[in-house]
Design a protein around this motif. Structure first.
Motif, PDB file in Angstrom:
ATOM      1  N   ILE A   8      -8.099   2.886   6.208  1.00 41.60           N
ATOM      2  CA  ILE A   8      -7.502   4.225   6.078  1.00 41.60           C
ATOM      3  C   ILE A   8      -8.272   5.212   6.963  1.00 41.60           C
ATOM      4  O   ILE A   8      -9.440   4.968   7.260  1.00 41.60           O
ATOM      5  CB  ILE A   8      -7.487   4.701   4.600  1.00 41.60           C
ATOM      6  N   PRO A   9      -7.706   6.300   7.380  1.00 42.95           N
ATOM      7  CA  PRO A   9      -6.383   6.804   7.042  1.00 42.95           C
ATOM      8  C   PRO A   9      -5.283   6.381   8.031  1.00 42.95           C
ATOM      9  O   PRO A   9      -4.124   6.662   7.799  1.00 42.95           O
ATOM     10  CB  PRO A   9      -6.573   8.305   7.105  1.00 42.95           C
ATOM     11  N   ASN A  10      -5.670   5.722   9.112  1.00 42.93           N
ATOM     12  CA  ASN A  10      -4.629   5.407  10.102  1.00 42.93           C
ATOM     13  C   ASN A  10      -3.694   4.313   9.655  1.00 42.93           C
ATOM     14  O   ASN A  10      -2.545   4.254  10.081  1.00 42.93           O
ATOM     15  CB  ASN A  10      -5.276   5.040  11.436  1.00 42.93           C
ATOM     16  N   TYR A  11      -4.204   3.415   8.836  1.00 41.45           N
ATOM     17  CA  TYR A  11      -3.359   2.357   8.300  1.00 41.45           C
ATOM     18  C   TYR A  11      -3.317   2.501   6.789  1.00 41.45           C
ATOM     19  O   TYR A  11      -4.202   3.126   6.194  1.00 41.45           O
ATOM     20  CB  TYR A  11      -3.920   0.983   8.677  1.00 41.45           C
ATOM     21  N   SER A  12      -2.316   1.906   6.205  1.00 39.59           N
ATOM     22  CA  SER A  12      -2.194   2.076   4.759  1.00 39.59           C
ATOM     23  C   SER A  12      -2.844   0.912   4.009  1.00 39.59           C
ATOM     24  O   SER A  12      -3.028  -0.175   4.554  1.00 39.59           O
ATOM     25  CB  SER A  12      -0.730   2.166   4.385  1.00 39.59           C
ATOM     26  N   CYS A  13      -3.179   1.196   2.765  1.00 38.75           N
ATOM     27  CA  CYS A  13      -3.905   0.215   1.972  1.00 38.75           C
ATOM     28  C   CYS A  13      -3.464   0.313   0.510  1.00 38.75           C
ATOM     29  O   CYS A  13      -3.233   1.401  -0.015  1.00 38.75           O
ATOM     30  CB  CYS A  13      -5.392   0.544   2.107  1.00 38.75           C
TER      31      CYS A  13
END
Ligand SMILES: Nc1ncnc2c1ncn2[C@@H]1O[C@H](COP(=O)(O)OP(=O)(O)OP(=O)(O)O)[C@@H](O)[C@H]1O
Ligand SMILES: [Mg+2]
Length: 1062
Positions: free
Chosen positions: A536-541
């Protein structure tokens, strides 16, 4: 009704599908045989009662958005409608007759256009996305963990360092990377396309040109002659029914010309551009590109769609890993059925939220392609469904509503109008009472309709053979997954990759790179902060947690250790989310969400109201929120994929994880079209290692029938409806039916000690003893005796009200007692009578709150409590922890407590206030309300069948309305639109969109500008759903008008005059 029944019986006798051999099936039991099982049955009943009580799972039941009570149905007879259908059928028969030949016919009708397209757009385009790029780039996150930044905050794990270091470039990089991924992807498409050998148009329907031409012209001739035939038949019909009054004659003529128009339109519409895209108009392909961004079919999708068995309309089960793209195949098959075969379609999905998602997604297709999309979930759905004059209907239903719909179609003799039934998440057939309902639904379809095709799909099937046998289906499977999924385990600070080739199933991957302070170590022993900040924050989790409370705690803990820099990411959008949450909560905001959302983090579980959940899901899907801590229900629920999925422990509540659950959860990792890779990390302690190693290597769990295990909600309900609907009314037929169930297939494994015959006989005896059915013994000859069954009034009431048979006695007693002294000075007594029984057993009152509420009751309300036998002193003693000697009915006490909650809701209407007052999660309060609304309508239908309860009818109609729309009346029309919940309805209303017509005519672009936090996708979906609903309503009204104008078939003299003329 009788008519329908006999029609069904006729169908049944046809050698429809191959059934398992039936052994004694045609041997009628002797009276002695029916008697013998008495003791056994008592044991079984007792055992099942025990099982029932022991099997009650508290809280979890509400964890999902199960359509718990949304299963009321009514089966009002309508001879007008039946007649209209007959007429309609005449016109519709034209394309229906050609159903199997439609592909040919429609293809030929537009052969020129196909030929043109052949040269330009080979359908071979529609194929797989190659996955060899999976290894190409393991994406940003691994780079991020390489070196921690020197200026790191002490409490911030090193994994965040790279993010902050690169913060400036990050978004650009991400954008670039995203573009690269996209580009890479599209170039891979091209390569694949060029290599593709297939061309859809060259698929099975292909014929040489000359024959195609011959068929085309003959087809047109045939159509013309049928058209003429239709006209003359209709004219003949009309003449035959020449009314005595001139006004009627006039009406008839109007009707006739209208009908001819309908027939013409039908013929025209079926000759539209059908064919280029899997026998569908090319518009369908354009819509997929436009609305879903799907440009090409994966290769497996193409293969599956062109399977011989699919072409032959055989039943089909297909199974692929999560995210494999199963839905698209089902959707194309549904569209073929609606547009080419011109039959209605039922799609069964497991949860209300998923039904709504699908309705929103498919409404635009319906509008563009000319079919209705109808919602059967929660309190929505019409029984029997409206008969459509021209367009076909796609019913999207929950398991419960799907069952009611099928019952209703069988009852009205319309089951054959259902061309296709699609079941998503077919493995749910093995899950408790919902599984039993799904099984009943499918078994009834198999038994009563030989033309309805069944298609089931799932990612987690093991014992497919059993299901295949039950559904008499073909099977297709593939291991395709568009985005590779890498599975990891984390023990202490070591990460292992799951590797089926390795000796014990895992290989070392890396050590977790982190720098933890002592405080952080103590607060986050599982290194969650380190793991999530790698993405995170660029990819979701997604972080799956064992319990609801744990979700909230983990969300808060993570945010405590996130750097302030995270606050800056999409700050404005997050602010908007908070404001919107406040709006829908009437100024209230959950304190946990208030702290976590600014960091882009939220929890997601059933404690949220549906409004909140929807808003958070939208924010997550658009990347405003990047991390959800959630319970396992999210895995089975809406489609919320993530780059990384973390399982905080190998447990769901207190139970060790099952392989199926594990697969469903990790399956959320990797978004098709966005991520190049998905990864899952299961965190475990050393002590669980052995069990986990076993978990990752063993096969998926088998699914087993719950039909008999669920007793009152299973086999009992089934038998009652078989008799009530006259599907099978004698012992032989019922036994025959049982042989064709999933249980019938698995009986040897599931219940060895009893034969299917014994089970059937015992269950029927139970229903007879309960007074729900009655046995008529017919002596056919001296030796031959036949046992027929018919439904009693109580049985019919329970069946019509879809009351769980475990509660029909008590409901009857409660209502009867209510007649003696119903207190109508307040709503409390009536609410008590409609408080769902099965929620009562899960309720644990807070005695202090109970006592406080009790002491505030008015004299009339106290009177209700007194009539029910609950005294203030009892509650007082409970509150002060004193011992109580007097025996009190716990169920009544608990039920009254829940009635207090509902009563309070009706008075205050704010879920927030009530949830605070009773210290209950707001999601639970909301579920209670929806449950009570549905049960109230069930009780209403129960009372409608029993004359002695006539007095309740008017009262319950009003109460059901009050409970269903516990909101301001002006919002109701807006909330009828799928996806518009209370919060959104308020926003729309204040922006001037006050009716369905307003919404249907709205411009999505204007909506986005005027309504806060409304995405373009949402706006478009709202408008198309509203359009669809408006269409449906208008059509239903038109239908009604025609019915009114139609001359009744039993009109005196009509038959005579017809005969005279003949
Ligand atoms: N041919 C395709 N090209 C690109 N994207 C596709 C294609 N087919 C499906 N998708 C997308 O892939 C995603 C996953 O598809 P889908 O929901 O059908 O998966 P599924 O097999 O049903 O998985 P699950 O078992 O998790 O429900 C969706 O977003 C869908 O739009
Ligand atoms: Mg799916």
């Amino acid at each position: 009704m009788d008519d329908g029944g006999s029609r069904i019986r006729r169908r049944v006798s046809l050698p429809k599908r191959k059934r398992p051999s039936l052994g004694r099936i045609f041997v009628a039991p002797t009276a002695a045989e029916l008697e013998r099982g008495d003791e056994k049955e008592e044991e079984m009943v007792a055992e099942n009662r025990r099982r029932k009580t022991a099997g009650l799972i508290p809280v979890e039941h509400n964890d999902s958005e199960e359509d718990m009570f949304g299963d009321y149905d009514s089966f009002t007879e309508n001879s007008f409608i039946a007649e209209a259908d007959d007429l309609e059928q005449k016109y519709m028969q034209l394309p229906e007759h050609q159903k199997h030949a439609t592909d040919f016919a429609t293809e030929n009708l537009c052969s020129e256009s196909i030929k043109n397209k052949l040269s330009v757009t080979p359908i071979g385009n529609l194929t797989e996305l190659q996955t060899d790029k999976h290894t190409e780039n393991q994406s940003g996150y691994e780079d991020v963990t390489d070196e921690p930044g020197a200026d790191l905050l002490y409490d911030v794990p090193s994994s965040q360092a790279m993010y902050f270091e690169n913060l400036q470039n990050a978004s650009n990089d991400f954008g670039d990377q995203f573009m690269k991924e996209r580009d890479g992807r599209s170039s891979s498409h091209n390569t694949v396309n060029e290599e593709l050998p297939h061309n859809c148009i060259e698929q099975p329907q292909q014929n040489d040109e000359s024959s195609s031409k011959v068929r085309t012209s003959s087809d047109i001739n045939r159509r013309t002659s049928i058209k003429d035939h239709l006209k003359s038949t209709m004219t003949g019909n009309a003449k035959a029914q020449t009314p005595v009054f001139s006004r009627s004659k006039q009406l008839k003529e109007t009707l006739l010309s209208e009908e001819i128009n309908v027939a013409k339109k039908t013929i025209e519409s079926s000759s539209n551009d059908l064919g280029p895209f899997y026998s569908l108009p090319s518009k369908v392909r354009d819509l997929y590109v436009q609305l879903k961004g799907i440009e090409k079919l994966y290769e497996w999708q193409h293969t599956c769609l062109t399977l011989k068995s699919v072409q032959e309309r055989k039943n089909l089960i297909y199974s692929l890993p999560t995210s494999g793209g199963k839905t698209l195949v089902a959707e194309i098959l549904m569209l073929q059925e609606l547009l080419c075969s011109r039959k209605d379609v039922l799609m069964i999905l497991p949860y209300v939220a998923i039904v709504q998602e699908k309705i929103s997604g498919l409404s635009s297709f319906g509008i563009e392609l000319g079919f209705f999309v109808e919602e059967y979930a929660g309190s929505k759905g019409r029984f029997p469904p409206t008969k459509r004059r021209e367009k076909k209907s796609l019913y999207i239903a929950t398991i419960e509503k799907g069952h009611s719909l099928v019952n209703s179609l069988i009852e009205t003799g319309r089951i054959d109008s259902l061309g296709l039934v699609v079941v998503d998440e077919l493995h749910m057939i093995g899950e408790g009472s919902r599984g039993a309902i799904l099984e009943m639904t499918l078994a009834k379809i198999l038994y009563t309709s030989k033309t309805t095709q069944i298609i089931g799909m799932s990612a987690t099937l093991n014992n497919v053979e059993d299901l295949q046998k039950f559904l008499q289906a073909e099977y297709y499977t593939s291991q395709f997954r568009p985005v590779e999924l890498k599975e990891y385990l984390k023990i202490n600070d070591t990460i292992y990759e799951i590797d089926s080739k390795a000796e014990n199933g895992i290989t070392f991957s890396r050590f977790l790179n982190y720098k933890y302070s002592d405080t952080l170590k103590k607060m986050d022993p599982d290194h969650l902060v380190a793991l999530v900040t790698e993405v995170i924050p660029n990819y979701s989790c997604l972080v799956f947690c064992p319990s609801k409370k744990n979700c909230e705690n983990v969300a808060e803990m993570i945010c405590k250790f996130l750097s302030k820099e995270y606050l800056k990411h999409k700050e404005k959008e997050k602010c908007e989310v908070i404001n919107n949450l406040k709006n829908i909560g009437n100024g209230n905001l959950c304190p946990v969400l208030k702290r976590t959302i600014p960091f882009g983090v939220a929890y997601h579980h059933s404690g949220l109201t549906s409004d909140e959940r929807k808003l958070l899901e939208e924010a997550y899907s658009t990347g405003v929120l990047c991390l959800f801590t959630c319970t396992s229900t999210l895995a089975a629920g809406v489609n919320l994929p993530a780059r990384r999925v973390i399982l905080r422990a190998p447990y769901v509540a207190m139970e060790f994880l099952k392989r199926n659950q594990y697969k469903q959860m990790i399956g959320r990792a990797g978004r098709a079209g966005i991520d190049t890779i998905g990864e899952s990390i299961l965190i475990l302690q050393e002590k669980d290692k052995q069990q986990v190693l076993e978990l990752i290597t063993r096969p998926l769990e088998n699914c087993y029938s719950h039909l008999v295990q669920e007793f009152t909600k299973g086999i009992q309900t089934l038998f009652l409806s078989l008799i009530g609907l006259k599907i099978a009314t004698n012992l032989d037929d019922i036994y025959h039916f049982m042989n064709g169930t999933f249980f019938g297939v698995q009986q040897n494994i599931l219940l060895k000690e009893k034969s299917l015959w014994e089970i059937t006989v015992e269950s029927l005896r139970y229903l007879t003893e309960k007074g729900l059915v009655q046995k008529d013994t017919i002596y056919k000859s001296e030796e031959e005796v036949q046992h027929n069954f018919h439904i009693t009034k109580l049985g019919r009431a329970s069946f019509k009200g879809t009351i769980d048979l475990a509660y029909c006695d008590i409901l009857y007693r409660d209502l009867k007692k209510g007649l003696e002294g119903l207190v109508l000075e307040s709503l409390l007594h009536l609410i008590y009578l409609t408080t769902p029984y099965d929620l009562v057993s899960q309720c644990n009152p807070d005695w202090m709150i109970y006592f406080r509420q009790f002491s505030q009751l008015s004299p009339a309300e106290q009177n209700v409590a007194a009539i029910l036998g609950v005294s203030e002193s009892f509650i007082g003693k409970k509150a002060s922890g004193q011992a109580i000697r007097k025996k009190v009915d716990k169920d009544v006490v608990n039920r009254l407590y829940l009635s207090f909650v509902l009563y309070s809701l009706l008075k205050e209407t704010s879920i927030w206030t009530v949830s605070e007052k009773f210290n209950m999660p707001r999601g639970y309060v909301q579920n209670l309300l929806t449950g009570a609304a549905s049960f109230s309508s069930c009780v209403l239908h129960f009372c409608e069948e029993l004359e002695e309860f006539w007095v309740y009818r008017a009262l319950l109609v009003e109460l059901t309305k009050k409970l269903t729309y516990c909101v301001k009346a002006e919002l109701i029309p807006l909330m009828e639109v799928t996806g518009v919940l209370e919060g959104r309805a308020k926003q729309l209303y204040s922006a001037g969109y006050k009716s369905l017509m307003h919404l249907a005519n709205a411009n999505p672009e204007v909506l986005i500008r005027t309504i806060d936090h409304l995405s373009r996708r949402q706006a478009k979906q709202i408008v198309s759903s509203a359009k669809m609903l408006l269409h449906e309503k208008a059509e239903a009204l038109q239908e009604e008008v025609e019915e009114l104008l139609r001359l009744p078939s039993d009109f005196p003299g009509a038959v005579a005059s017809a005969t005279d003329e003949a």
